[in-house]
Design a protein around this motif. Structure first.
Motif, short mmCIF file in Angstrom:
data_model
loop_
_atom_site.label_atom_id
_atom_site.label_comp_id
_atom_site.label_asym_id
_atom_site.label_seq_id
_atom_site.Cartn_x
_atom_site.Cartn_y
_atom_site.Cartn_z
N ILE A 1 39.97 39.80 46.14
CA ILE A 1 40.82 40.54 47.08
C ILE A 1 41.69 39.58 47.88
CG2 ILE A 1 40.78 42.04 49.11
CD1 ILE A 1 38.11 43.21 47.92
N VAL A 2 41.10 38.51 48.38
CA VAL A 2 41.85 37.53 49.17
C VAL A 2 42.93 36.86 48.30
CG1 VAL A 2 41.66 35.35 50.44
CG2 VAL A 2 40.01 37.18 50.85
N LEU A 3 42.59 36.54 47.06
CA LEU A 3 43.58 35.94 46.15
C LEU A 3 44.78 36.88 45.98
CD1 LEU A 3 44.56 33.88 44.02
CD2 LEU A 3 43.14 35.10 42.36
N CYS A 4 44.51 38.15 45.78
CA CYS A 4 45.61 39.10 45.56
C CYS A 4 46.44 39.32 46.82
CB CYS A 4 45.08 40.41 45.00
SG CYS A 4 44.56 40.23 43.27
N VAL A 5 45.81 39.31 47.99
CA VAL A 5 46.58 39.38 49.24
C VAL A 5 47.53 38.20 49.31
CG1 VAL A 5 46.38 39.07 51.75
CG2 VAL A 5 44.98 40.78 50.59
N SER A 6 47.04 37.02 48.97
CA SER A 6 47.87 35.83 48.99
C SER A 6 49.06 35.97 48.05
CB SER A 6 47.02 34.61 48.61
OG SER A 6 47.76 33.43 48.74
#
Length: 121
Positions: free
Chosen positions: A36-41
């Motif tokens: 999730i954090v990777l995709c937000v980035s």
């Protein structure tokens, strides 16, 4: 639901990641947190490169449903987000590979690029 506006500067991408991690921790969502954090980035970076006009901001919205977590990045720029196959344009390919579903919705002005993540069973 939690959301926050981030100004048009690349220095906000780490802040968007931290905001997401903090929100997921508050919600006690540990499964797929790194995805999730990777995709937000990737979506925040994509919005900054291609979607946020000068003087504007992008909105990061996080939603926690019983079935999944959904992230949305809202921008007010023209155009449609799509996979183009460029050498330096792999952000949406990463989102496509890591999320369970993703898409683009029109917005006036601009668009919303979203991704959903179901818990692994």
């Amino acid at each position: 639901m939690r959301e926050r506006l981030f100004p048009r500067t690349f220095q906000t991408v780490p802040a968007a990641r931290a905001y997401t991690r903090d929100t997921l921790t508050t919600w006690d969502v540990t499964d797929r947190q790194a995805d999730i954090v990777l995709c937000v980035s990737e979506l925040a970076t994509n919005a900054l490169r291609h979607g946020v006009p000068r003087g504007r901001a992008y909105r990061l919205r996080l939603l926690n449903f019983s079935c999944c977590v959904r992230i949305e990045v809202h921008d007010s720029g023209p155009g449609r987000s799509r996979i183009l196959g460029r050498p330096h344009g792999n952000g949406l390919l990463i989102v496509e590979c890591v999320s369970d579903e993703w898409g683009v919705l029109p917005r006036r002005p601009g668009k919303v690029v979203w991704a959903e993540f179901r818990a692994h069973e």
